[in-house]
Design a protein around this motif. Structure first.
Motif, mmCIF file in Angstrom:
data_model
loop_
_atom_site.group_PDB
_atom_site.id
_atom_site.type_symbol
_atom_site.label_atom_id
_atom_site.label_comp_id
_atom_site.label_asym_id
_atom_site.label_seq_id
_atom_site.Cartn_x
_atom_site.Cartn_y
_atom_site.Cartn_z
ATOM 1 N N VAL A 338 -28.340 -26.742 -1.495
ATOM 2 C CA VAL A 338 -28.013 -28.134 -1.835
ATOM 3 C C VAL A 338 -27.858 -28.968 -0.565
ATOM 4 O O VAL A 338 -28.396 -30.075 -0.466
ATOM 5 N N ILE A 339 -27.139 -28.425 0.418
ATOM 6 C CA ILE A 339 -26.896 -29.170 1.656
ATOM 7 C C ILE A 339 -28.190 -29.387 2.427
ATOM 8 O O ILE A 339 -28.494 -30.510 2.866
ATOM 9 N N ILE A 340 -28.964 -28.326 2.613
ATOM 10 C CA ILE A 340 -30.181 -28.425 3.427
ATOM 11 C C ILE A 340 -31.225 -29.305 2.755
ATOM 12 O O ILE A 340 -31.843 -30.164 3.394
ATOM 13 N N ARG A 341 -31.425 -29.123 1.473
ATOM 14 C CA ARG A 341 -32.456 -29.913 0.788
ATOM 15 C C ARG A 341 -31.995 -31.331 0.485
ATOM 16 O O ARG A 341 -32.822 -32.211 0.210
ATOM 17 N N GLY A 342 -30.692 -31.564 0.573
ATOM 18 C CA GLY A 342 -30.165 -32.882 0.252
ATOM 19 C C GLY A 342 -29.966 -33.798 1.446
ATOM 20 O O GLY A 342 -29.568 -34.954 1.286
ATOM 21 N N THR A 343 -30.245 -33.311 2.657
ATOM 22 C CA THR A 343 -30.082 -34.128 3.864
ATOM 23 C C THR A 343 -31.389 -34.149 4.651
ATOM 24 O O THR A 343 -32.140 -33.169 4.644
ATOM 25 N N PRO A 344 -31.674 -35.250 5.351
ATOM 26 C CA PRO A 344 -32.930 -35.361 6.115
ATOM 27 C C PRO A 344 -33.015 -34.352 7.252
ATOM 28 O O PRO A 344 -31.997 -34.002 7.862
ATOM 29 N N THR A 345 -34.208 -33.931 7.548
ATOM 30 C CA THR A 345 -34.424 -32.970 8.627
ATOM 31 C C THR A 345 -33.958 -33.515 9.967
ATOM 32 O O THR A 345 -33.362 -32.794 10.773
ATOM 33 N N MET A 346 -34.224 -34.798 10.216
ATOM 34 C CA MET A 346 -33.846 -35.375 11.495
ATOM 35 C C MET A 346 -32.331 -35.374 11.677
ATOM 36 O O MET A 346 -31.817 -35.106 12.772
ATOM 37 N N VAL A 347 -31.597 -35.664 10.607
ATOM 38 C CA VAL A 347 -30.135 -35.644 10.681
ATOM 39 C C VAL A 347 -29.641 -34.238 10.996
ATOM 40 O O VAL A 347 -28.729 -34.043 11.810
ATOM 41 N N GLN A 348 -30.239 -33.237 10.362
ATOM 42 C CA GLN A 348 -29.862 -31.851 10.640
ATOM 43 C C GLN A 348 -30.133 -31.486 12.097
ATOM 44 O O GLN A 348 -29.311 -30.835 12.757
ATOM 45 N N LEU A 349 -31.283 -31.925 12.618
ATOM 46 C CA LEU A 349 -31.636 -31.649 14.014
ATOM 47 C C LEU A 349 -30.614 -32.264 14.960
ATOM 48 O O LEU A 349 -30.148 -31.607 15.910
ATOM 49 N N LEU A 350 -30.235 -33.506 14.714
ATOM 50 C CA LEU A 350 -29.271 -34.190 15.580
ATOM 51 C C LEU A 350 -27.890 -33.549 15.488
ATOM 52 O O LEU A 350 -27.183 -33.413 16.499
ATOM 53 N N ILE A 351 -27.476 -33.146 14.275
ATOM 54 C CA ILE A 351 -26.167 -32.496 14.110
ATOM 55 C C ILE A 351 -26.130 -31.168 14.857
ATOM 56 O O ILE A 351 -25.155 -30.844 15.548
#
Length: 496
Positions: A338-351
């Motif tokens: 849910v978390i991974i598919r529900g947030t943009p890839t770029m946001v995950q990369l920056l976090i």
């Protein structure tokens, strides 16, 4: 038939009209007083962005278009999509000198001082840099650097002094698209800011390391400790002072307005001349080769993480669905998806880069591999789970009747058939992952797309660098599609 042809013709005309930007004539800007009601282009996060934002959504209908690079705003201006671009004077002069059909209005929009930024709480570093800047000002070094890059138009970088470096490394975050303050020359980041920081590092007895990144990431890198100093022609503003500290000013500039000039005619270059300028001069093609290498490395290792982690998640989930086991693990896996598919890839990369690895000195390539691998694994898990669920339950029962354990049945009977069934979907995920790596430049990593951005920032030409990058991606995707098709065809032969 005539009606259908008419609809198609109308649709094509509308598309061409939208692409050419001829559907709306932009307001002409001749002075600062003409800005209200116009369409203004700025670089995101710059002082120009802050200043013109006060006019946004006013009664005159002023529109602000924000770009990650001023070069993109200049292209939009040349194409008639903007009324003007607000930019610092020296970079504006560089854009005008490289692009016929542009002019700078004589009236300045605003004036400002530049300073370096340092993370709050590092007052000692601010004081040391201020001391170094004072010494460099008194002995004439600062003036010499500015004259070398601006007044005399000689882009020779400041030469580091042959001294010991007992005090470690000084990491500087910059945005090398801002000539003459920071830009690429012969494969290196040079400019006023970089030369001054090298001179400061000499005074402090430190080794200089320059990290090129998007402008809006410079302050963030300093805040999170990824860089010691931000050197990107930064102006002291109240909002920035809330997040970082600033050194003494080292240069003065003014914001100017760039407009299209009807008095000049654009120079025409042949395709061969443009190709030579974009890729052969100073070996600029090497930026693409370096980016291509990083892109391939990230894609290969990220897909391996995706396959392994995705398969484990898929096994946990299908095991829970069929046997009721692994209740807690299944809940964790579902939450992860849910978390991974529900947030943009770029946001995950920056976090992952600025938060999770904030205090760790790790390779940016490794950060990208982890980020894209974790993101892709969530989608791969559902692909593999679909493949497992497609296998008839009788296969599992047959394996168990032969004396195989549940794990042996899954490993020897179910998974091989599942992977064969979902091979096209796995190939599609691999292609998607390859293209998603194009956002790696947001953490200052030179991937294939970032390589073209560097070339564009030097030559101010967008067509060839972007076109070549698109062709490279297309060639890789076609190769991957052919390879997946060949593997699938070979596996299908075993079914006969």
């Amino acid at each position: 038939m005539k009606i259908h042809n008419g609809i198609i013709l109308t649709f094509v005309c509308l598309c061409m009209l939208a692409l050419t930007g001829c559907g709306h004539r932009q307001k002409e800007v001749h002075s600062v007083s003409d800005l209200p009601g116009s369409k203004i282009g700025v670089q995101l996060g710059t002082t120009a962005d802050t200043k013109v934002s006060a006019m946004e959504h006013d009664k005159a209908g002023t529109q602000i278009e924000r770009f990650t690079k001023t070069a993109d705003a200049i292209q939009a201006l040349l194409q008639g999509k903007l009324s003007c671009v607000v930019e610092d004077e020296q970079p504006a002069r560089a854009f005008v000198s490289q692009n016929d059909g542009l002019a700078i209005l004589p009236q300045a929009y605003s004036r400002e001082d530049y300073a370096f930024c340092v993370a709050k709480g590092r007052r000692d570093l601010v004081e040391r840099i201020n001391h170094a800047l004072t010494l460099l000002h008194n002995d004439g070094t600062l003036d010499a650097i500015v004259q070398r890059h601006v007044k005399e138009k000689i882009g020779v970088a400041y030469q580091p002094k042959a001294i010991g470096r007992p005090n470690g490394q000084l990491i500087v975050a910059t945005n090398a698209t801002f000539q003459p303050y920071e830009y690429y020359e012969n494969g290196r980041v040079v400019g006023i800011d970089i030369d001054i920081m090298q001179a400061v590092a000499d005074v402090l007895g430190m080794t200089l390391q320059v990290e090129d990144m998007n402008f809006d990431a410079v302050v963030t890198s300093v805040q999170t400790g990824k860089a010691d100093v931000g050197a990107a022609a930064l102006t002291v503003t109240p909002d920035r002072l809330k997040n970082v500290s600033f050194t003494l000013p080292y240069a003065q500039s003014r914001q100017v307005i760039i407009v299209k000039s009807p008095k000049t005619t654009a120079r025409q270059q042949s395709l061969a001349q443009k190709f030579r300028q974009d890729f052969l001069v100073e070996g600029r093609y090497l930026y693409l080769l370096q980016g291509l290498g990083n892109t391939i490395i990230i894609t290969i290792f990220a897909i391996l993480i995706s396959l392994c982690l995705g398969s484990l998640i898929a096994i946990v989930r299908t095991t829970h669905d069929r046997t009721g086991r692994y209740t807690i693990l299944n809940a964790v896996c579902k939450f992860y998806l849910v978390i991974i598919r529900g947030t943009p890839t770029m946001v995950q990369l920056l976090i992952i880069y600025y938060v999770i690895f904030a205090a760790a000195d790790v390779s940016k390539v490794l950060v990208a591999i982890v980020a894209f691998g974790l993101n892709s694994s969530a989608y791969m898990a559902e692909v593999v789970r679909g493949g497992i669920m497609s296998i008839d339950r009788g296969q599992s029962e047959a394996g168990r009747s032969l004396g195989l354990s549940y794990s042996q049945t899954m490993r020897l009977i179910i998974l091989p058939q599942a992977f064969k069934n979902v091979l096209p979907a796995i190939g599609n995920e691999l292609i998607t992952l390859l293209k998603e790596t194009s956002i790696s430049g947001y953490i200052g990593l030179v991937d294939l797309t970032k390589g073209s951005d560097i070339i564009r920032s030097i030559t101010y030409d967008a067509i060839l660098p972007l076109g070549v990058v698109a062709l490279i991606y297309l060639a890789i995707v076609l190769s991957l599609s052919s390879a997946v098709g060949a593997i699938e065809k070979k596996l299908r032969k075993n079914e006969r």
